[in-house]
Design an enzyme around this catalytic site. Structure first.
Site, PDB file in Angstrom:
ATOM      1  N   ARG A  23      41.206  41.436  48.294  1.00 30.75           N
ATOM      2  CA  ARG A  23      40.933  42.854  48.534  1.00 30.75           C
ATOM      3  C   ARG A  23      41.052  43.178  50.020  1.00 30.75           C
ATOM      4  O   ARG A  23      40.483  42.474  50.868  1.00 30.75           O
ATOM      5  CB  ARG A  23      39.533  43.207  48.015  1.00 30.75           C
ATOM      6  CG  ARG A  23      39.179  44.656  48.163  1.00 30.75           C
ATOM      7  CD  ARG A  23      37.814  44.956  47.542  1.00 30.75           C
ATOM      8  NE  ARG A  23      37.893  45.068  46.094  1.00 30.75           N
ATOM      9  CZ  ARG A  23      36.843  45.336  45.313  1.00 30.75           C
ATOM     10  NH1 ARG A  23      35.651  45.483  45.850  1.00 30.75           N
ATOM     11  NH2 ARG A  23      36.998  45.443  44.005  1.00 30.75           N
ATOM     12  N   GLU A  39      45.492  40.133  39.975  1.00 29.09           N
ATOM     13  CA  GLU A  39      45.337  40.769  38.668  1.00 29.09           C
ATOM     14  C   GLU A  39      45.845  39.864  37.544  1.00 29.09           C
ATOM     15  O   GLU A  39      45.241  39.790  36.472  1.00 29.09           O
ATOM     16  CB  GLU A  39      46.059  42.122  38.632  1.00 29.09           C
ATOM     17  CG  GLU A  39      45.397  43.202  39.475  1.00 29.09           C
ATOM     18  CD  GLU A  39      43.998  43.566  38.987  1.00 29.09           C
ATOM     19  OE1 GLU A  39      43.669  43.274  37.815  1.00 29.09           O
ATOM     20  OE2 GLU A  39      43.233  44.131  39.778  1.00 29.09           O
ATOM     21  N   THR A  45      40.008  35.454  32.890  1.00 32.91           N
ATOM     22  CA  THR A  45      39.381  34.493  33.789  1.00 32.91           C
ATOM     23  C   THR A  45      38.412  35.237  34.710  1.00 32.91           C
ATOM     24  O   THR A  45      38.647  36.384  35.050  1.00 32.91           O
ATOM     25  CB  THR A  45      40.440  33.755  34.638  1.00 32.91           C
ATOM     26  OG1 THR A  45      41.537  33.370  33.800  1.00 32.91           O
ATOM     27  CG2 THR A  45      39.876  32.505  35.282  1.00 32.91           C
ATOM     28  N   LEU A  82      44.030  27.119  34.945  1.00 32.44           N
ATOM     29  CA  LEU A  82      43.700  28.530  34.745  1.00 32.44           C
ATOM     30  C   LEU A  82      43.919  28.984  33.304  1.00 32.44           C
ATOM     31  O   LEU A  82      43.417  30.024  32.896  1.00 32.44           O
ATOM     32  CB  LEU A  82      44.534  29.418  35.675  1.00 32.44           C
ATOM     33  CG  LEU A  82      43.979  29.656  37.077  1.00 32.44           C
ATOM     34  CD1 LEU A  82      45.003  30.391  37.929  1.00 32.44           C
ATOM     35  CD2 LEU A  82      42.680  30.444  37.032  1.00 32.44           C
ATOM     36  N   TYR A  84      46.175  30.006  29.662  1.00 30.00           N
ATOM     37  CA  TYR A  84      47.109  31.088  29.316  1.00 30.00           C
ATOM     38  C   TYR A  84      48.389  30.946  30.139  1.00 30.00           C
ATOM     39  O   TYR A  84      48.745  31.788  30.950  1.00 30.00           O
ATOM     40  CB  TYR A  84      46.456  32.456  29.546  1.00 30.00           C
ATOM     41  CG  TYR A  84      45.196  32.660  28.748  1.00 30.00           C
ATOM     42  CD1 TYR A  84      45.247  33.167  27.455  1.00 30.00           C
ATOM     43  CD2 TYR A  84      43.957  32.325  29.278  1.00 30.00           C
ATOM     44  CE1 TYR A  84      44.094  33.331  26.702  1.00 30.00           C
ATOM     45  CE2 TYR A  84      42.790  32.483  28.531  1.00 30.00           C
ATOM     46  CZ  TYR A  84      42.874  32.985  27.248  1.00 30.00           C
ATOM     47  OH  TYR A  84      41.740  33.145  26.505  1.00 30.00           O
ATOM     48  N   TYR A 120      47.707  47.814  31.762  1.00 26.05           N
ATOM     49  CA  TYR A 120      46.592  47.694  32.709  1.00 26.05           C
ATOM     50  C   TYR A 120      47.062  47.202  34.074  1.00 26.05           C
ATOM     51  O   TYR A 120      46.741  47.789  35.111  1.00 26.05           O
ATOM     52  CB  TYR A 120      45.497  46.759  32.175  1.00 26.05           C
ATOM     53  CG  TYR A 120      44.591  46.332  33.296  1.00 26.05           C
ATOM     54  CD1 TYR A 120      43.659  47.223  33.831  1.00 26.05           C
ATOM     55  CD2 TYR A 120      44.745  45.087  33.912  1.00 26.05           C
ATOM     56  CE1 TYR A 120      42.888  46.868  34.925  1.00 26.05           C
ATOM     57  CE2 TYR A 120      43.972  44.727  34.993  1.00 26.05           C
ATOM     58  CZ  TYR A 120      43.045  45.632  35.503  1.00 26.05           C
ATOM     59  OH  TYR A 120      42.294  45.297  36.589  1.00 26.05           O
ATOM     60  N   ASP A 138      40.332  48.154  32.445  1.00 28.37           N
ATOM     61  CA  ASP A 138      40.086  46.768  32.061  1.00 28.37           C
ATOM     62  C   ASP A 138      38.773  46.695  31.284  1.00 28.37           C
ATOM     63  O   ASP A 138      38.235  47.721  30.865  1.00 28.37           O
ATOM     64  CB  ASP A 138      40.044  45.867  33.303  1.00 28.37           C
ATOM     65  CG  ASP A 138      38.825  46.111  34.185  1.00 28.37           C
ATOM     66  OD1 ASP A 138      38.143  47.157  34.009  1.00 28.37           O
ATOM     67  OD2 ASP A 138      38.533  45.271  35.056  1.00 28.37           O
ATOM     68  N   CYS A 194      26.668  48.134  35.868  1.00 24.46           N
ATOM     69  CA  CYS A 194      26.980  48.425  34.468  1.00 24.46           C
ATOM     70  C   CYS A 194      27.454  47.152  33.770  1.00 24.46           C
ATOM     71  O   CYS A 194      28.503  47.106  33.137  1.00 24.46           O
ATOM     72  CB  CYS A 194      28.044  49.521  34.380  1.00 24.46           C
ATOM     73  SG  CYS A 194      28.100  50.348  32.768  1.00 24.46           S
ATOM     74  N   CYS A 201      20.640  50.625  34.941  1.00 28.74           N
ATOM     75  CA  CYS A 201      20.881  52.071  34.872  1.00 28.74           C
ATOM     76  C   CYS A 201      20.097  52.843  35.930  1.00 28.74           C
ATOM     77  O   CYS A 201      20.558  53.886  36.412  1.00 28.74           O
ATOM     78  CB  CYS A 201      20.524  52.592  33.476  1.00 28.74           C
ATOM     79  SG  CYS A 201      21.556  51.893  32.159  1.00 28.74           S
ATOM     80  N   CYS A 204      22.243  53.195  38.997  1.00 28.69           N
ATOM     81  CA  CYS A 204      23.629  53.602  38.820  1.00 28.69           C
ATOM     82  C   CYS A 204      23.894  54.998  39.384  1.00 28.69           C
ATOM     83  O   CYS A 204      23.158  55.944  39.074  1.00 28.69           O
ATOM     84  CB  CYS A 204      23.989  53.583  37.334  1.00 28.69           C
ATOM     85  SG  CYS A 204      25.692  54.062  37.000  1.00 28.69           S
TER      86      CYS A 204
END
Length: 354
Positions: A23, A39, A45, A82, A84, A120, A138, A194, A201, A204
């Site tokens: 990020r 992504e 995962t 990992l 898949y 996505y 997602d 969440c 809550c 939030c």
């Protein structure tokens, strides 16, 4: 219903945003290669599990050009663990296509045309890397949406409706003005306050606009249909090592589960167990095989139970090349072995006392 204010969510995000390896920081442009890679890795995962793989992968393939130029087996080896594995094959093919195009497409439609990129992932890369005002839906955003709109239809039947509702969450101007931050704010909200169980809550920023909270249903949403019990398949695999420390391996077929990965020789995986005598008919050579016990591995759609046999031989015959290839025992785990084969390999080594 009136959608909750994007301003409230973005203000919360500006104060509580997660620091993640892929990020970019506030007021920094996101690297599309980093966003796309993360992504793909994060599909099926967790963030915690992906971190070390992401760093190692970037060290080996620092740019999309480096990834495109790599041998597929090297990409599969870097991905091993990992799961898949079709993701890794598509990742490599996608990198090659991106290089041919001269860079990543900057639209959802262009991204969706690339290998291995679905709705996505295309929305996530478009929003985060290129500032396209779309909402990537997602699991986190799906859960937030189910609670915001008090959608009580269980998953997976509710998935299409939740995708449509989730896509509307960025309706106000501030969300559209900060599409990258808004998408990541939704991810962070779902990963923290969440959460699937015991949502916070009271903390939030969207509490007052949440129909699920007002109805006292938030913790129970989204609802899920009962899962069918996974079938069990059975296989047998054989570890053979010679006195020089070489191990016999082979490649799996180019299509199907774990395509093109490396494995120990063995039987097919079927719905009924193999007897010892029947299993040894499929051994790569005649020898005094030692039983090593069983390995259990859970795939998405079935559970696999593998019986392991091992033997140490003086030397391999010249005909062994018809079965597979030889690799030094210390190098086996650097190859593209899926997790289930790593378990089988280690079980065999333990029996052989290596």
């Amino acid at each position: 219903m009136t959608l909750p204010s994007a301003h409230l969510l973005l203000d919360w995000y500006d104060r509580h945003r997660r620091v993640l390896p892929w990020r970019s920081g506030p007021d920094q442009s996101a690297d599309p290669y980093h966003v796309w890679l993360s992504e793909i890795m994060l599909q099926q995962t967790t963030v915690k599990a992906v971190g070390p793989y992401y760093h190692r992968f970037l060290e080996k393939f620092p740019t999309v050009n480096a990834l495109a130029a790599a041998e597929r087996d090297d990409v599969l080896a870097a991905w091993a663990g990992l799961g898949y594995y079709s993701r890794a094959r598509n990742l490599h093919a996608c990198a090659q296509q991106v290089v041919k195009l001269g860079g990543f497409p900057r639209t959802v439609e262009g991204l969706r045309a690339l290998p291995g990129i679905g709705a996505y992932t295309a929305a996530a890369v478009a929003a985060i890397a290129f500032g396209v005002p779309v909402v990537p839906v997602d699991g986190n955003v799906e859960r937030i949406t189910a609670r915001l709109f008090a959608v009580q239809e269980p998953l997976p039947a509710a998935r299409k409706a939740l995708a449509q509702l989730g896509a509307s969450l960025n309706a106000d101007k501030e969300a559209k003005a900060r599409p990258s931050d808004f998408a990541q704010a939704l991810f962070d909200l779902g990963a923290s306050l969440c959460s699937p169980r015991s949502p916070a809550c009271g903390l939030c920023p969207w509490q007052q606009g949440c129909a699920g909270y007002k109805a006292g249903l938030a913790e129970t949403l989204p609802r899920r249909s009962p899962k069918a019990e996974k079938p069990v398949r059975y296989g047998v695999h054989f570890l053979v090592m010679d006195e020089a420390g070489s191990v016999l391996l082979r490649k799996r077929p180019e299509t199907g589960l774990l395509a093109a990965m490396t494995e120990l020789p063995g039987t097919e995986w079927r719905s009924t167990p193999w007897s010892g005598a029947e299993a040894l008919e499929h051994a790569p050579l005649k020898a005094d095989w030692l039983p090593c016990g069983d390995v259990r591995h859970v795939f998405t759609h079935f559970t696999l139970e593998v019986s392991i046999y091992a033997v140490k031989v003086k030397r391999f015959s010249n005909q062994i090349a018809q079965i597979g290839f030889l690799t030094p025992v210390d190098a086996v785990e650097t190859l593209s072995l899926p997790s289930v084969m790593v378990k089988c390999f280690r079980s065999g080594l333990k029996t052989l006392g290596v």
